[in-house]
Design an enzyme around this catalytic site. Sequence first.
Site, PDB file in Angstrom:
ATOM      1  N   ASP A 186      -5.065   5.173  21.598  1.00  0.00           N
ATOM      2  CA  ASP A 186      -4.981   3.823  21.848  1.00  0.00           C
ATOM      3  C   ASP A 186      -5.920   2.939  20.709  1.00  0.00           C
ATOM      4  OD1 ASP A 186      -3.497   3.060  24.147  1.00  0.00           O
ATOM      5  OD2 ASP A 186      -5.008   4.192  25.239  1.00  0.00           O
ATOM      6  N   GLU A 205      -8.988  -4.529  18.826  1.00  0.00           N
ATOM      7  CA  GLU A 205      -9.608  -5.763  19.521  1.00  0.00           C
ATOM      8  C   GLU A 205     -10.503  -5.448  20.552  1.00  0.00           C
ATOM      9  OE1 GLU A 205      -7.998  -9.967  20.839  1.00  0.00           O
ATOM     10  OE2 GLU A 205      -7.118  -8.513  21.812  1.00  0.00           O
ATOM     11  N   ASP A 206     -10.156  -4.305  21.197  1.00  0.00           N
ATOM     12  CA  ASP A 206     -10.784  -4.175  22.524  1.00  0.00           C
ATOM     13  C   ASP A 206     -12.322  -3.572  22.060  1.00  0.00           C
ATOM     14  OD1 ASP A 206      -9.050  -4.998  24.350  1.00  0.00           O
ATOM     15  OD2 ASP A 206      -7.896  -2.929  23.839  1.00  0.00           O
ATOM     16  N   ARG A 232     -11.233   5.398  25.800  1.00  0.00           N
ATOM     17  CA  ARG A 232     -11.233   4.839  24.696  1.00  0.00           C
ATOM     18  C   ARG A 232     -12.785   4.371  24.220  1.00  0.00           C
ATOM     19  NH1 ARG A 232      -7.684  -0.651  24.310  1.00  0.00           N
ATOM     20  NH2 ARG A 232      -8.511  -0.045  22.296  1.00  0.00           N
ATOM     21  N   ARG A 238     -11.122  -3.436  33.158  1.00  0.00           N
ATOM     22  CA  ARG A 238     -11.747  -2.780  31.912  1.00  0.00           C
ATOM     23  C   ARG A 238     -13.038  -3.629  31.862  1.00  0.00           C
ATOM     24  NH1 ARG A 238      -7.978  -0.633  28.756  1.00  0.00           N
ATOM     25  NH2 ARG A 238      -6.299   0.443  30.022  1.00  0.00           N
ATOM     26  N   HIS A 260      -5.449  -7.337  30.754  1.00  0.00           N
ATOM     27  CA  HIS A 260      -6.364  -7.997  30.165  1.00  0.00           C
ATOM     28  C   HIS A 260      -6.377  -9.574  30.400  1.00  0.00           C
ATOM     29  CE1 HIS A 260      -7.235  -4.568  26.979  1.00  0.00           C
ATOM     30  NE2 HIS A 260      -8.292  -4.470  27.910  1.00  0.00           N
ATOM     31  N   CYS A 290      -4.255  -7.833  20.081  1.00  0.00           N
ATOM     32  CA  CYS A 290      -5.018  -6.647  20.023  1.00  0.00           C
ATOM     33  C   CYS A 290      -4.836  -5.947  18.869  1.00  0.00           C
ATOM     34  CB  CYS A 290      -4.567  -5.845  21.345  1.00  0.00           C
ATOM     35  SG  CYS A 290      -2.902  -5.581  21.076  1.00  0.00           S
TER      36      CYS A 290
END
Length: 262
Positions: A64, A69-70, A89, A133, A165, A252
């Site tokens: 992933d 962006e996460d 992640r 998350r 999200h 993202c």
Amino acid sequence: MPYNTFTHALVRVPTVNMGDGMTTQQLGVPDFDLVLTQHAAYCEALRWCGLKVATLSGDEAYPDACFVEDTAVIYHDLVVITQPGARSRRGETTAIQQAFKHRPLVQLHGDEYLEGGDVLFCADRVLIGLSERTNRQGATRLKNALQDYDAALQVDFVPVGGVLHLKTGITELAPGVIIQSPDFVTDYTFDFADVYVIPAAEKNGGHVLPINDAVLIHAGNPRVRDLAHRYYLRVLEIPMSEFEKMDGGVTCLSLRYAFSGA
Ligand code: CIR
């Protein structure tokens, strides 16, 4: 400087096993050749917006990781490295920390979990989604970091239901103009904005990303495109079907920033 003015972006190349990543969709496995074509088109769109694009290599240990962006939240010169709520992640942040190693970094730790997909910079405030998350501890740490940096910043928490999200549920097209997925559920009141709920047929491609004088949207979403043309002369439509299969959107695939003196 306006909240969506940027000079640079960081992206991460998708890996061949991207289909092993997490998804809530049942849209099939991404076609890797098409993934690479769409990613290249996305990077080209960022350049059309005037950004210099830095590219990190992928790592098959993290399928992933292209959803870069996460892993961080950047506000002017403040860089916050997150702790993704998704256990698989968490290791993605090492490469991001390395990429920004010459800058002072705030690092979430302990029980503070947050993914950048839950952070929406609006014209007059920052919204942090409380989702599967992102927990309250992570949101509070980010809120404190943002307000230590800029005491005038309004930061609100938004409970996120029905979507992955916060930015799967809503994005801001223009100051005070919110695009909302029909699946998004919250008890937060968007009284600062006009909210356009998009048709179910466009819910996977309903995310918008304003950058400088342009906006990036997913190709194939006529309602979103019509709305975008009301506010922008430059509407860049990017084919994103392969990323949509993995719950991805235009926001993202990059971190955008404009450091002072850079
Ligand atoms: C995940 O489930 O973590 C990825 N497959 C998709 C992440 C999308 N991130 C984002 O919208 N910010």
